[in-house]
Design a protein around this motif. Structure first.
Motif, PDB file in Angstrom:
ATOM      1  N   TYR A 126      -5.565  -1.454   6.801  1.00  0.00           N
ATOM      2  CA  TYR A 126      -4.989  -2.065   5.595  1.00  0.00           C
ATOM      3  C   TYR A 126      -5.002  -1.044   4.471  1.00  0.00           C
ATOM      4  N   LEU A 127      -3.830  -0.776   3.923  1.00  0.00           N
ATOM      5  CA  LEU A 127      -3.669   0.183   2.836  1.00  0.00           C
ATOM      6  C   LEU A 127      -3.543  -0.543   1.496  1.00  0.00           C
ATOM      7  N   LEU A 128      -4.436  -0.212   0.559  1.00  0.00           N
ATOM      8  CA  LEU A 128      -4.308  -0.658  -0.825  1.00  0.00           C
ATOM      9  C   LEU A 128      -3.497   0.403  -1.557  1.00  0.00           C
ATOM     10  N   LEU A 129      -2.215   0.141  -1.767  1.00  0.00           N
ATOM     11  CA  LEU A 129      -1.304   1.147  -2.309  1.00  0.00           C
ATOM     12  C   LEU A 129      -1.414   1.185  -3.834  1.00  0.00           C
ATOM     13  N   LYS A 130      -2.140   2.165  -4.344  1.00  0.00           N
ATOM     14  CA  LYS A 130      -2.357   2.297  -5.787  1.00  0.00           C
ATOM     15  C   LYS A 130      -1.514   3.393  -6.416  1.00  0.00           C
ATOM     16  N   ASP A 131      -0.892   4.211  -5.597  1.00  0.00           N
ATOM     17  CA  ASP A 131      -0.090   5.313  -6.121  1.00  0.00           C
ATOM     18  C   ASP A 131       0.927   5.696  -5.053  1.00  0.00           C
ATOM     19  N   SER A 164      -0.434   1.969   9.020  1.00  0.00           N
ATOM     20  CA  SER A 164      -1.041   0.844   8.299  1.00  0.00           C
ATOM     21  C   SER A 164      -0.445  -0.466   8.790  1.00  0.00           C
ATOM     22  N   ASP A 165      -1.303  -1.339   9.321  1.00  0.00           N
ATOM     23  CA  ASP A 165      -0.806  -2.633   9.797  1.00  0.00           C
ATOM     24  C   ASP A 165      -0.298  -3.495   8.646  1.00  0.00           C
ATOM     25  N   LYS A 166      -0.988  -3.431   7.511  1.00  0.00           N
ATOM     26  CA  LYS A 166      -0.579  -4.179   6.330  1.00  0.00           C
ATOM     27  C   LYS A 166      -0.719  -3.285   5.103  1.00  0.00           C
ATOM     28  N   ILE A 167       0.167  -3.502   4.132  1.00  0.00           N
ATOM     29  CA  ILE A 167       0.145  -2.714   2.900  1.00  0.00           C
ATOM     30  C   ILE A 167       0.141  -3.670   1.710  1.00  0.00           C
ATOM     31  N   GLY A 168      -0.900  -3.571   0.884  1.00  0.00           N
ATOM     32  CA  GLY A 168      -1.004  -4.383  -0.323  1.00  0.00           C
ATOM     33  C   GLY A 168      -0.582  -3.576  -1.535  1.00  0.00           C
ATOM     34  N   ASN A 174       6.485  -2.842  -7.094  1.00  0.00           N
ATOM     35  CA  ASN A 174       5.988  -1.886  -6.114  1.00  0.00           C
ATOM     36  C   ASN A 174       6.436  -2.250  -4.702  1.00  0.00           C
ATOM     37  N   VAL A 175       6.398  -3.538  -4.377  1.00  0.00           N
ATOM     38  CA  VAL A 175       6.869  -3.993  -3.066  1.00  0.00           C
ATOM     39  C   VAL A 175       8.339  -3.643  -2.894  1.00  0.00           C
ATOM     40  N   GLU A 176       9.139  -3.949  -3.904  1.00  0.00           N
ATOM     41  CA  GLU A 176      10.576  -3.683  -3.846  1.00  0.00           C
ATOM     42  C   GLU A 176      10.853  -2.194  -3.688  1.00  0.00           C
ATOM     43  N   PHE A 177      10.150  -1.368  -4.461  1.00  0.00           N
ATOM     44  CA  PHE A 177      10.353   0.075  -4.395  1.00  0.00           C
ATOM     45  C   PHE A 177       9.988   0.610  -3.009  1.00  0.00           C
ATOM     46  N   LEU A 178       8.862   0.163  -2.492  1.00  0.00           N
ATOM     47  CA  LEU A 178       8.396   0.658  -1.196  1.00  0.00           C
ATOM     48  C   LEU A 178       9.384   0.310  -0.096  1.00  0.00           C
ATOM     49  N   LEU A 179       9.866  -0.919  -0.081  1.00  0.00           N
ATOM     50  CA  LEU A 179      10.776  -1.357   0.977  1.00  0.00           C
ATOM     51  C   LEU A 179      12.158  -0.707   0.825  1.00  0.00           C
ATOM     52  N   ASN A 180      12.624  -0.537  -0.405  1.00  0.00           N
ATOM     53  CA  ASN A 180      13.939   0.080  -0.620  1.00  0.00           C
ATOM     54  C   ASN A 180      13.957   1.546  -0.211  1.00  0.00           C
ATOM     55  N   LEU A 185      10.037   0.146   7.319  1.00  0.00           N
ATOM     56  CA  LEU A 185       8.907  -0.767   7.225  1.00  0.00           C
ATOM     57  C   LEU A 185       9.351  -2.205   7.458  1.00  0.00           C
ATOM     58  N   ASP A 186       8.492  -2.978   8.085  1.00  0.00           N
ATOM     59  CA  ASP A 186       8.721  -4.408   8.286  1.00  0.00           C
ATOM     60  C   ASP A 186       8.321  -5.127   6.999  1.00  0.00           C
ATOM     61  N   PRO A 187       9.248  -5.828   6.335  1.00  0.00           N
ATOM     62  CA  PRO A 187       8.914  -6.506   5.076  1.00  0.00           C
ATOM     63  C   PRO A 187       7.742  -7.481   5.199  1.00  0.00           C
ATOM     64  N   SER A 188       7.516  -8.028   6.391  1.00  0.00           N
ATOM     65  CA  SER A 188       6.415  -8.974   6.554  1.00  0.00           C
ATOM     66  C   SER A 188       5.055  -8.290   6.488  1.00  0.00           C
ATOM     67  N   ASP A 189       5.047  -6.945   6.576  1.00  0.00           N
ATOM     68  CA  ASP A 189       3.783  -6.208   6.516  1.00  0.00           C
ATOM     69  C   ASP A 189       3.463  -5.698   5.116  1.00  0.00           C
ATOM     70  N   VAL A 190       4.360  -5.967   4.167  1.00  0.00           N
ATOM     71  CA  VAL A 190       4.187  -5.461   2.800  1.00  0.00           C
ATOM     72  C   VAL A 190       4.148  -6.648   1.838  1.00  0.00           C
ATOM     73  N   HIS A 191       3.175  -6.667   0.963  1.00  0.00           N
ATOM     74  CA  HIS A 191       2.998  -7.814   0.066  1.00  0.00           C
ATOM     75  C   HIS A 191       2.273  -7.364  -1.204  1.00  0.00           C
ATOM     76  N   VAL A 192       2.158  -8.268  -2.160  1.00  0.00           N
ATOM     77  CA  VAL A 192       1.454  -7.978  -3.413  1.00  0.00           C
ATOM     78  C   VAL A 192      -0.031  -8.264  -3.241  1.00  0.00           C
TER      79      VAL A 192
END
Length: 400
Positions: A126-131, A164-168, A174-180, A185-192
């Protein structure tokens, strides 16, 4: 779960306050066993080793200086830290199995550790995406776009996201930027899963506030506008200086507390101008900073206008905890300002617009009723969205 937390930020004690220790305590309260691996730099008197508590262990890995040091030592430290972390794992917990590897950005230097552990243990990650690196370095012109280093780090960034199985992420933007920008990436694996803390609400009375203000030489009857945190290129220090020069609202006073690569640029301005309505303080220990913060009134956030990534500075949490309305002067891509305005916790302006900045300050202090309503809203927002308990629950739900 048995959780292994990897970070480049030193965890001195599980009782320390901060976005990571607060989260780890919340996970421990929920019954999980947590082991943290964090660095202790060469300059630190801590010799390294393992400290064991009931449901928490911390392994301190002796490293070169990787913060506030010269370019050569920092580079060597970053190149060798993954090997040092692996060596510590083999030494202190060679037979341990973990259910979840939890890690925060910037983790690019620890990518090989995460891959090694995941392959070894077949555990979840699990990745806590801070930057968002290296794009932030491109935005700040600290790296050439499409150059060798950029392509190299982009490849590692891609592999890190894939492992990373999941990315917070810190916010919806941030979610929108990462997926765009990473369509694989699978959108179901990325969340706030935002920056969060364990709130401590301590309200000082009039006399206590005055004692603190006297200690630091602050005016007793003005509204104190405070900026606390890193003073580096990402904060757009030139605009902060423009504000100090051009925005002089009656009965307000600027307090700047922090350090970083641009600190001496700011100090040079203070030494030359000697402003009567502003004070610059170098870094303070967190306990002293929190005490000083309680004597202030309005929080300030600055981000460079050229950012394309949606930063979400964690200093907002301190302001919310103190009940401060906040003025966020940012690039147009982050959503921190829109969230502040949506919840009536302050005002948002574009970095570079001093007139809008002054108008924002005046609107917050235009009446005591407006100020108090904003102050109450800040507490509501913190409790609703940014508590460590909520962040822990989000992590748990991803693997339930």
């Amino acid at each position: 779960m048995r959780i292994l937390f990897l970070s480049l930020v030193k965890v001195k004690s599980i009782d320390d306050r901060g976005i990571y220790t607060d989260l780890l305590r919340a996970l421990i309260r929920n019954g999980h066993q947590v082991t943290a691996i964090t660095p202790v730099e060469r300059r630190d008197t801590d010799p390294g080793g393992i400290t064991v508590f009931d449901s928490f262990r911390c392994i301190h890995v002796k490293t070169l200086n990787i913060q506030k040091t010269g370019f050569i030592e920092k580079g060597l430290g970053m190149l060798t830290i993954a090997t040092q972390f692996k060596r510590a794992i083999k030494r202190y917990i060679p037979t341990e199995h973990f259910d979840l590897i939890l890690y925060s950005t910037p983790p690019i230097t620890l990518y090989s550790v995460v891959v090694w552990l995941k392959n070894k243990m077949r555990c979840k990650t699990y990745l806590l995406l801070k930057d968002i690196f290296p794009q932030n370095a491109i935005d700040m012109k600290m790296m050439n776009e499409n150059g060798f280093l950029h392509r190299y780090f982009m490849n590692i960034e891609k592999q890190l996201y894939l492992i990373s199985d999941k990315i917070g992420c810190m916010s919806p933007a941030n979610v929108e930027f990462l997926l765009n920008n990473n369509t694989y990436l699978d959108p179901s694996d990325v969340h706030v899963n935002p920056n969060s803390i364990e709130p401590v609400f301590n309200e000082l009375d009039y006399d206590q506030k005055n004692r603190i203000r006297k200690k630091y030489g602050l005016p007793l009857n003005d509204r104190i506008l405070v900026y606390g945190g890193n003073l580096g290129i990402p904060q757009g220090i030139d605009f902060l200086i423009d504000v100090l020069e051009q925005v002089n609202v009656e009965n307000t006073f600027y307090l700047i507390v922090g350090n970083g690569s641009e600190y001496y640029k700011l100090k040079s301005w203070f030494d030359k101008r000697k402003p009567m309505n502003a004070l610059l303080l170098n870094y303070l220990p967190k306990r002293d900073y929190d005490t000083l913060l309680q004597s202030c009134d309005i929080g300030l956030i600055f981000l460079d206008k050229n950012f394309r990534i949606p930063n979400f500075p964690s200093r907002l949490l301190s302001y919310l905890e103190m009940g401060f309305p906040t003025v966020a002067a940012t690039d147009p891509n982050t959503d921190i300002g829109s969230i502040i305005e949506q919840y009536n916790c302050g005002r948002s302006v574009l970095a570079g617009d001093t007139e809008a900045f002054e108008e924002a300050i005046r609107s917050i202090i235009s009446s005591e009723e407006i100020y108090q309503k904003m102050s109450e809203s800040t507490i509501d927002l913190l409790v609703k969205e940014y508590t460590a308990d909520k962040s822990a629950l989000i992590i748990e739900q991803q693997f339930s």
